[in-house]
Design an enzyme around this catalytic site. Structure first.
Site, PDB file in Angstrom:
ATOM      1  CG  HIS A 113       8.621 -30.324  18.199  1.00 31.40           C
ATOM      2  ND1 HIS A 113       7.738 -31.032  18.967  1.00 31.40           N
ATOM      3  CD2 HIS A 113       8.210 -29.027  18.246  1.00 31.40           C
ATOM      4  CE1 HIS A 113       6.812 -30.212  19.457  1.00 31.40           C
ATOM      5  NE2 HIS A 113       7.087 -28.979  19.043  1.00 31.40           N
TER       6      HIS A 113
ATOM      7  CG  ASP B 205       8.405 -24.687  19.552  1.00 29.76           C
ATOM      8  OD1 ASP B 205       7.850 -25.726  19.152  1.00 29.76           O
ATOM      9  OD2 ASP B 205       8.142 -24.146  20.642  1.00 29.76           O
TER      10      ASP B 205
ATOM     11  CG  HIS C  10       8.641 -28.733  23.241  1.00 25.84           C
ATOM     12  ND1 HIS C  10       9.562 -27.925  22.614  1.00 25.84           N
ATOM     13  CD2 HIS C  10       7.447 -28.453  22.663  1.00 25.84           C
ATOM     14  CE1 HIS C  10       8.962 -27.201  21.706  1.00 25.84           C
ATOM     15  NE2 HIS C  10       7.674 -27.503  21.698  1.00 25.84           N
TER      16      HIS C  10
ATOM     17  NE  ARG D  12       4.739 -21.871  20.196  1.00 22.38           N
ATOM     18  CZ  ARG D  12       5.252 -22.558  19.186  1.00 22.38           C
ATOM     19  NH1 ARG D  12       5.407 -23.864  19.295  1.00 22.38           N
ATOM     20  NH2 ARG D  12       5.572 -21.960  18.066  1.00 22.38           N
TER      21      ARG D  12
HETATM   22  C1  SIN Z   1       4.432 -26.882  21.349  1.00 24.04           C
HETATM   23  O1  SIN Z   1       4.863 -27.900  20.803  1.00 24.04           O
HETATM   24  O2  SIN Z   1       4.986 -25.814  21.208  1.00 24.04           O
HETATM   25  C2  SIN Z   1       3.213 -26.976  22.239  1.00 24.04           C
HETATM   26  C3  SIN Z   1       3.461 -27.826  23.443  1.00 24.04           C
HETATM   27  C4  SIN Z   1       2.198 -28.172  24.192  1.00 24.04           C
HETATM   28  O3  SIN Z   1       1.088 -27.901  23.706  1.00 24.04           O
HETATM   29  O4  SIN Z   1       2.338 -28.743  25.284  1.00 24.04           O
END
Ligand code: SIN
Length: 307
Positions: free
Chosen positions: A133, A135, A283, A298
């Site tokens: 996906h 973000d 990612h 994050r």
């Molecule tokens: C996310 O999808 O933004 C988090 C990625 C992660 O926890 O590695």
């Protein structure tokens, strides 16, 4: 004794995936190779992902270094930093500000007063980000990037992978490129995040977060490079196609992020930090560590409407 198998395997109508040589260009066509004086770039693959050495992200970042970090992110799409143990939420905020304003995720728990989201995954048998996906693609101006800090990591597992969506576009057949040229797609959070909500919670979020449309192929807002911009959880349909046609085309397009040559994989340690270009990449957070804990923080960086 077993008898020999004589029936040949049925041939596929068309290969599920293209295999063979890939085009893997790190920079946009015609872009000059940048030089770096204030940081060391250690590539993890030839075209996506580099560890950056010689930088302490907890202190002030001068203009020269900021400029090189921005350049390196455009070139490598994901930057990794190790041993940033003094990189507290305030430094995370200051670091993300090199690219833009922080943008809270409307669905994450808020970790602290500066707007860092704390993602603690200790009680989940299945993950929630183990799907390719981008973000906030369900927003009218999707996040330009994200900064992720490892607070607590499992002894093994819990890696994150990123896929280069310029490579994904570049390697489509000419016929497929022509077919998707000019198409737009609907992005919506309801099928994914909404599945965890009650009807009244969905209705409350819906007011601020209507479904949005983005081009299937976008131009990167900084480099102008063409990128494939559809993802599995948030892109719900292609505008102007029938349901079956849209599902078939989207099914083929979202698979592109899964091609290993487009990817980089990062093994987290406490104090590791990553910043990624959220338009040029997708990612996938690997959910293989239950029942160990994994705690990350994050910040997403506000973006611009895509064209
Ligand atoms: C996310 O999808 O933004 C988090 C990625 C992660 O926890 O590695």
């Amino acid at each position: 004794m077993a008898s020999a198998v004589t029936t040949p395997a049925p041939a596929l109508d068309k290969p599920l995936m293209h295999y063979g040589k890939r085009t893997l260009d790190r920079l946009a066509p015609g872009a000059e190779q940048p030089g770096y004086r204030l940081l060391d770039v250690c590539p993890l693959t030839p075209h996506i992902g580099a560890e950056i050495e010689g930088v302490d992200l907890s202190g002030p970042i001068g203009d020269g270094l900021a400029q090189e970090l921005r350049q390196a992110l455009l070139e490598w799409k994901v930057l990794f930093f190790r041993d940033q143990h003094a990189f507290a939420p305030q430094s995370q905020l200051a670091f993300s500000a090199l690219w833009g304003e922080p943008e809270p995720n409307p669905f994450f728990p808020k970790g602290d007063s500066v707007g860092v989201s704390r993602l603690a995954k200790d009680a989940m048998a299945i993950g929630s980000e183990n799907i390719w996906h981008s973000d906030h693609s369900f927003m009218a101006a999707p996040a330009l990037g994200s900064v992720l800090r490892a607070v607590e990591v499992p002894a093994a597992g819990g890696d994150t992978m990123w896929a280069d969506m310029a490579a994904a576009y570049d390697n489509l057949t000419d016929a497929l490129k022509a077919r998707i040229d000019g198409l737009t797609a609907v992005h919506d959070w309801v099928p994914s995040w909404g599945a965890l909500m009650t009807a009244s919670q969905i209705a409350a979020h819906r007011e601020n977060l209507p479904a949005v449309e983005h081009p299937v192929v976008v131009r990167h807002p900084r480099t102008g490079r063409k990128l494939l911009y559809v993802n599995e959880p948030f892109t719900t349909r292609i505008v102007g196609l029938s349901g079956p046609e849209s599902r078939e085309l989207l099914g083929e397009l979202v698979l592109q992020a899964r091609i290993p040559e487009y990817q980089v994989r990062f093994r987290w340690q406490p104090g590791s930090v990553a910043v990624w270009d959220n338009i040029a990449t997708q990612h996938y957070a690997i959910s293989d560590y239950f029942p160990q804990r994994r705690v990350m923080e994050r910040i997403a960086i506000a973006g611009v409407p895509l064209s």
